[in-house]
Structures are given as C-alpha cells and as structure tokens.
Design a protein around this motif. Sequence first.
Motif, PDB file in Angstrom:
ATOM      1  N   VAL A   8     -49.482  -5.863  -3.155  1.00 17.58           N
ATOM      2  CA  VAL A   8     -50.059  -5.983  -4.498  1.00 17.58           C
ATOM      3  C   VAL A   8     -48.944  -5.992  -5.535  1.00 17.58           C
ATOM      4  N   SER A   9     -47.998  -5.051  -5.432  1.00 18.29           N
ATOM      5  CA  SER A   9     -46.911  -5.004  -6.419  1.00 18.29           C
ATOM      6  C   SER A   9     -46.018  -6.244  -6.325  1.00 18.29           C
ATOM      7  N   GLU A  10     -45.964  -6.873  -5.154  1.00 18.15           N
ATOM      8  CA  GLU A  10     -45.152  -8.083  -4.965  1.00 18.15           C
ATOM      9  C   GLU A  10     -45.771  -9.305  -5.641  1.00 18.15           C
ATOM     10  N   ILE A  11     -47.118  -9.456  -5.573  1.00 15.00           N
ATOM     11  CA  ILE A  11     -47.731 -10.679  -6.119  1.00 15.00           C
ATOM     12  C   ILE A  11     -48.415 -10.498  -7.465  1.00 15.00           C
ATOM     13  N   ASN A  12     -48.813  -9.272  -7.821  1.00 13.18           N
ATOM     14  CA  ASN A  12     -49.512  -9.051  -9.091  1.00 13.18           C
ATOM     15  C   ASN A  12     -48.560  -9.341 -10.258  1.00 13.18           C
ATOM     16  N   GLY A  13     -48.971 -10.238 -11.160  1.00  9.92           N
ATOM     17  CA  GLY A  13     -48.141 -10.594 -12.313  1.00  9.92           C
ATOM     18  C   GLY A  13     -47.154 -11.715 -12.048  1.00  9.92           C
ATOM     19  N   LYS A  14     -47.111 -12.207 -10.810  1.00 13.18           N
ATOM     20  CA  LYS A  14     -46.200 -13.289 -10.452  1.00 13.18           C
ATOM     21  C   LYS A  14     -46.595 -14.572 -11.180  1.00 13.18           C
ATOM     22  N   ALA A  15     -45.617 -15.259 -11.772  1.00 15.19           N
ATOM     23  CA  ALA A  15     -45.868 -16.528 -12.456  1.00 15.19           C
ATOM     24  C   ALA A  15     -46.034 -17.634 -11.420  1.00 15.19           C
ATOM     25  N   VAL A  16     -47.075 -18.473 -11.608  1.00 18.05           N
ATOM     26  CA  VAL A  16     -47.349 -19.558 -10.662  1.00 18.05           C
ATOM     27  C   VAL A  16     -47.699 -20.838 -11.416  1.00 18.05           C
ATOM     28  N   VAL A  17     -47.529 -21.951 -10.719  1.00 19.99           N
ATOM     29  CA  VAL A  17     -47.938 -23.268 -11.215  1.00 19.99           C
ATOM     30  C   VAL A  17     -48.905 -23.849 -10.190  1.00 19.99           C
ATOM     31  N   PRO A  18     -49.657 -24.906 -10.545  1.00 17.71           N
ATOM     32  CA  PRO A  18     -50.613 -25.468  -9.581  1.00 17.71           C
ATOM     33  C   PRO A  18     -49.985 -25.803  -8.230  1.00 17.71           C
ATOM     34  N   GLY A  19     -50.645 -25.332  -7.163  1.00 19.67           N
ATOM     35  CA  GLY A  19     -50.169 -25.581  -5.800  1.00 19.67           C
ATOM     36  C   GLY A  19     -49.336 -24.465  -5.213  1.00 19.67           C
ATOM     37  N   ASP A  20     -48.836 -23.553  -6.051  1.00 14.29           N
ATOM     38  CA  ASP A  20     -48.016 -22.450  -5.547  1.00 14.29           C
ATOM     39  C   ASP A  20     -48.825 -21.559  -4.604  1.00 14.29           C
ATOM     40  N   THR A  21     -48.154 -21.077  -3.554  1.00 12.40           N
ATOM     41  CA  THR A  21     -48.761 -20.139  -2.617  1.00 12.40           C
ATOM     42  C   THR A  21     -48.821 -18.753  -3.243  1.00 12.40           C
ATOM     43  N   ILE A  22     -49.978 -18.109  -3.123  1.00 14.97           N
ATOM     44  CA  ILE A  22     -50.134 -16.745  -3.636  1.00 14.97           C
ATOM     45  C   ILE A  22     -50.141 -15.749  -2.474  1.00 14.97           C
ATOM     46  N   CYS A  23     -50.972 -16.038  -1.456  1.00 11.91           N
ATOM     47  CA  CYS A  23     -51.095 -15.165  -0.298  1.00 11.91           C
ATOM     48  C   CYS A  23     -51.844 -15.919   0.792  1.00 11.91           C
ATOM     49  N   VAL A  24     -52.123 -15.237   1.882  1.00  7.96           N
ATOM     50  CA  VAL A  24     -52.982 -15.825   2.912  1.00  7.96           C
ATOM     51  C   VAL A  24     -54.369 -15.195   2.801  1.00  7.96           C
ATOM     52  N   ILE A  25     -55.366 -15.900   3.295  1.00  6.91           N
ATOM     53  CA  ILE A  25     -56.762 -15.483   3.130  1.00  6.91           C
ATOM     54  C   ILE A  25     -57.039 -14.127   3.781  1.00  6.91           C
ATOM     55  N   GLU A  26     -56.274 -13.756   4.791  1.00 11.21           N
ATOM     56  CA  GLU A  26     -56.463 -12.449   5.437  1.00 11.21           C
ATOM     57  C   GLU A  26     -56.053 -11.308   4.511  1.00 11.21           C
ATOM     58  N   GLU A  27     -55.176 -11.593   3.533  1.00  7.29           N
ATOM     59  CA  GLU A  27     -54.738 -10.547   2.603  1.00  7.29           C
ATOM     60  C   GLU A  27     -55.731 -10.378   1.448  1.00  7.29           C
ATOM     61  N   PHE A  28     -56.024 -11.498   0.773  1.00  5.39           N
ATOM     62  CA  PHE A  28     -56.922 -11.473  -0.382  1.00  5.39           C
ATOM     63  C   PHE A  28     -57.749 -12.747  -0.414  1.00  5.39           C
ATOM     64  N   PRO A  30     -59.860 -15.839  -2.426  1.00  3.62           N
ATOM     65  CA  PRO A  30     -59.605 -16.596  -3.650  1.00  3.62           C
ATOM     66  C   PRO A  30     -60.606 -16.236  -4.749  1.00  3.62           C
ATOM     67  N   GLY A  31     -60.098 -16.070  -5.966  1.00  2.00           N
ATOM     68  CA  GLY A  31     -60.920 -15.807  -7.136  1.00  2.00           C
ATOM     69  C   GLY A  31     -60.794 -16.973  -8.107  1.00  2.00           C
ATOM     70  N   PRO A  32     -61.136 -16.738  -9.389  1.00  2.00           N
ATOM     71  CA  PRO A  32     -61.043 -17.804 -10.390  1.00  2.00           C
ATOM     72  C   PRO A  32     -59.644 -18.415 -10.475  1.00  2.00           C
ATOM     73  N   TRP A  33     -59.633 -19.737 -10.571  1.00  2.00           N
ATOM     74  CA  TRP A  33     -58.420 -20.553 -10.712  1.00  2.00           C
ATOM     75  C   TRP A  33     -57.527 -20.536  -9.475  1.00  2.00           C
ATOM     76  N   THR A  34     -58.147 -20.295  -8.306  1.00  2.52           N
ATOM     77  CA  THR A  34     -57.419 -20.404  -7.039  1.00  2.52           C
ATOM     78  C   THR A  34     -58.261 -21.212  -6.055  1.00  2.52           C
ATOM     79  N   TYR A  35     -57.639 -21.653  -4.975  1.00  4.14           N
ATOM     80  CA  TYR A  35     -58.353 -22.355  -3.913  1.00  4.14           C
ATOM     81  C   TYR A  35     -57.654 -22.069  -2.593  1.00  4.14           C
ATOM     82  N   THR A  36     -58.346 -22.385  -1.473  1.00  5.14           N
ATOM     83  CA  THR A  36     -57.731 -22.183  -0.168  1.00  5.14           C
ATOM     84  C   THR A  36     -57.353 -23.526   0.447  1.00  5.14           C
ATOM     85  N   ASP A  37     -56.241 -23.516   1.150  1.00  7.73           N
ATOM     86  CA  ASP A  37     -55.721 -24.705   1.822  1.00  7.73           C
ATOM     87  C   ASP A  37     -55.182 -24.264   3.173  1.00  7.73           C
ATOM     88  N   ASN A  38     -55.953 -24.520   4.246  1.00 12.17           N
ATOM     89  CA  ASN A  38     -55.565 -24.108   5.604  1.00 12.17           C
ATOM     90  C   ASN A  38     -55.229 -22.627   5.687  1.00 12.17           C
TER      91      ASN A  38
END
Length: 197
Positions: A8-28, A30-38
Amino acid sequence: MGEVVDRVSEINGKAVVPGDTICVIEEFLPGPWTYTDNGVVRATITGKVQVDIVTRTVSIKPSVKLLEIPMRGYYVYGYVVMVKDEFAIIRITSSTHRIKYTSTFTGLLHISQSSDKFIKNLYDVVRVGDIVKAKVLNDAPPYNLTLKEPKLGVVLAFCGVCGGKLAKISTDTLKCSLCGEIEKRKVSIDYGNLKGL
C-alpha cells in the motif's frame, strides 16, 4: 499483513499515466479510472493512485478536472422536450451530486421504464416542460433513463391549461393552484424539492 502495508505504501499516491501498471488483480481490485489487462490493473487517466484497504480496490485521482458526464447509476434532473406513444426525450441538465453539466445530454425514457405500474399512455407519466428526476441505466449517450423508484418521477410541473404551477395531491395526480385543472403524472416523492438543480 506487513506485506500488504508495504505494498500500500509503495503504490498509494504514485503518479500514473494511461496504461501504467498499478498492481496485479490478486493484490487489489480495479476501481474508478482503472481497468484490467490479463490480470494486471492499469490506469485509464493521468493522476495519482488511491488505495482503499477496506474494499481492497485501487482507483485514480485525476490530475486535471474532468468533464462531468452522466454515468450508470447516477440520479439526474432534466426537462421533458418530447413525448411520443412509446418514449419521451429528456434533456439532462444536472445530477443529484450537485453537478451542473456544461451542456445538456439526451436521455430516453421508454414507456417500460416509466413506472412500476402498467402504463398505457406515456402522457399520463410525463408531459413536455416537466422537470423530472431519473436514474441513468447506461454509460453512453443517448442515456436510457428509468423512473421506477418512488423518489423518481416528475419533481415540478405546470398546468397544460393556464401554465400555473401544479401541486401534488397524490402519487399520480397534480392539481393547478390557479385554475384547479387536475392532471396525471408519475409524481416523485421529492415533488417540489429541487435540490441539485
């Protein structure tokens, strides 16, 4: 638990642009303004990642103010511009989230979504000029609307004879305060309460 806190401390507040990886589905999830890809959760917009540890979801807080548009599940206000046998056209102007849209959006109210009761004539539900509170059923224009909940329906109407303001006398009847004309509508329990308009 320590691994989750570290992640959580690693990804919370991280700056991202469209297409950037945030995490894997097993961790969290997807919420608003995110999507899953494989199995990978990615950003759809530029902004900062927000982690909700309670719901185990990640979302993006946009870095710029986005154009507000109606979305599925929103409660919106609009005025009726046309009534036909099977459908009515409604110009959506704002939402109950106190969002006043910069332009109007087209909403379609099919007779099957106009009431919980069987309706033969849509003219007994809404009329041109009525202001309605409706729920959005899809995510793209034209927006399909429903009035099937008690809080949905006409929230302000005017007399078809003299133009006077109509007062609520029952769940499906309004009476003109000037000439006494009685008209049928699908009246919202919030009739006369125009918060958010």
